[in-house]
Enzyme design. Structure first.
Site, mmCIF file in Angstrom:
data_model
loop_
_atom_site.group_PDB
_atom_site.id
_atom_site.type_symbol
_atom_site.label_atom_id
_atom_site.label_comp_id
_atom_site.label_asym_id
_atom_site.label_seq_id
_atom_site.Cartn_x
_atom_site.Cartn_y
_atom_site.Cartn_z
ATOM 1 C CE1 TYR A 70 3.867 -1.657 6.369
ATOM 2 C CE2 TYR A 70 3.246 -2.048 4.096
ATOM 3 C CZ TYR A 70 3.367 -1.196 5.173
ATOM 4 O OH TYR A 70 2.987 0.106 5.056
ATOM 5 C CE LYS B 280 -1.419 0.763 -10.408
ATOM 6 N NZ LYS B 280 -2.297 1.778 -11.022
ATOM 7 C CG ASP C 55 -4.469 4.078 -9.689
ATOM 8 O OD1 ASP C 55 -4.808 2.906 -9.529
ATOM 9 O OD2 ASP C 55 -4.223 4.553 -10.809
ATOM 10 C CG ASP D 234 0.516 2.085 5.992
ATOM 11 O OD1 ASP D 234 -0.113 2.804 6.783
ATOM 12 O OD2 ASP D 234 1.733 1.866 6.108
#
Length: 407
Positions: A151, A223, A271, A295
């Protein structure tokens, strides 16, 4: 009646007068409908809690389509200056085109004011039927890093001179890494900055909230198994804060640790976390994560408790005191002016704002009013679809129902 007094930041925290000036952005699309209903409820909640002793001095500032149409700027300097001066504000949804055009105004506000913590509580209101069997187990608050990650907006468009220059530099400097770009001639490129300072101030705020509210878990979502030097570093720097600043003691041989008050700090691959919040939501209470993960996760969690229409949000800099509270959904342009949208995301964001300035009694009244309307099955159309036997109200009529429950 006075025009209001400015909130200030002191070494002890916010100094909030009885008539604070709160800048607000009405927002695009459905924003005016939401504001018209929500303002009445907020003002009534303050009056119900404090009588004539306290009030909010609202100050409209411009952003988005209205600003562009009025003064020729999507985000006028005067708006940024108002949020800087008055510290605490609130906004409705703003338009952001996909692809070309202006960059996200929401991101511009967050970066311009260094609002590094995007704070999104997720709670369930009894009576709403949701896609999961037991939504009451969902009780989390997400601390999403707000100024870094992808972002940051450092991108080079496919086919542009900038993209070509970037790829030439990559080829000359790190040829083995450039070889991993399969189609360099048509690739766009983005840079993902993740810093130790940015990570640790976000994780510090999340852990502080957990300790002050006796929350059982802080989960670092990342991640890092793939992006080892950005998201993996986020995880490691987060654990460093837990151990060095909050006295975390390792649990077993892994990186998990337990704080002196009993809160467990742990981590989860992003995930896998999306699976965890469906299967074991009760095992997570405070979540600290990077910008993009936050998000995804906040919207997925909102769906479990009734949708983004009842999902509030705040953007906060805990050091300077600056905070902008916001409806988390989009502008819903197809519903603009139809008096059909749900104002609860904005109202619950206002509830967060009231707690932030220390007006918890008024905040409690907003929550109680929403609970009362849901229990009475008098809600807007989006919620009526999830509450059997309910009556679908217009935005303004829903505002009337909330006012009735305030009394």
């Amino acid at each position: 009646m006075s025009e209001g007094t400015t909130i200030s930041m002191t070494p002890q925290g916010l100094r909030v007068p009885n008539d604070p000036i709160i800048p607000h952005i009405i927002g695009d699309g459905s924003g005016p409908d939401i504001w018209a209903a929500a303002k009445r409820v907020i003002d009534a909640a303050v009056q119900a809690a404090y009588g004539s002793e306290r009030r909010i001095a609202w100050k409209e500032v411009l952003a988005g389509q209205k600003a562009h149409d009025t003064v020729g700027s999507w985000l006028p300097d005067e708006t940024m200056e108002a949020f800087r001066r008055y510290l605490v504000g609130i906004k409705g949804p703003l338009t952001t085109p996909v692809g070309g055009g202006i960059r996200s105004l929401n991101v511009a506000l967050r970066q311009g004011l260094d609002l590094y913590a995007c704070v999104r509580p997720v709670r369930y209101f009894k009576g709403i039927e949701t896609p999961v069997k037991d939504p009451g187990k969902v009780n989390m608050i997400i601390f999403r890093e707000n100024t870094e990650d992808i972002y940051a907006g450092i991108e080079f468009q496919s086919g542009s001179k900038e993209a070509q220059t970037f790829f030439r530099w990559l080829t000359d400097t790190y040829p083995a890494r450039a070889d991993k770009v399969r189609f360099p001639g048509t690739s766009g490129f983005g840079i993902k900055p993740v810093s130790k300072e940015g990570t640790q101030r976000l994780v510090r705020a999340a852990i502080k909230h957990a300790v002050e509210n006796n929350c059982p878990f802080v989960t670092l979502v990342h991640k890092g198994n793939i992006m080892k030097f950005t998201e993996g570093a986020f995880r490691d720097w987060g654990y460093e804060v837990a151990r060095s600043e909050f006295g975390g003691v390792p649990i077993g041989d892994g990186p998990w640790c337990r704080l002196p008050n009993g809160t467990v700090v742990k981590d989860c691959i992003c995930d896998a976390f999306l699976q965890e919040i469906l299967i074991h939501p009760q095992e997570h209470s405070v979540v600290a994560t990077l910008n993009l993960n936050g998000d995804y996760c906040s919207d997925a969690l909102a769906a479990q408790v009734g949708g983004i229409g009842i999902a509030p949000g705040a953007n906060i800099n805990y050091r300077t005191g600056h905070a902008v509270f916001e409806a988390t959904h989009g502008t819903a342009p197809k519903l603009a002016g139809l008096n059909k949208v749900n104002p609860c995301s904005f109202l619950l964001s206002a509830e967060m704002m009231l707690r932030y300035i220390g007006w918890g009694e008024a905040a409690d009244r907003i929550v109680a009013a929403i609970e009362g309307a849901i229990t009475a099955k008098t809600v807007t159309a989006d919620l009526a679809e999830m509450i059997p036997g309910s009556t679908a109200l217009s935005t303004s009529d829903f505002g009337d129902a909330l006012l009735a429950h305030l009394k």
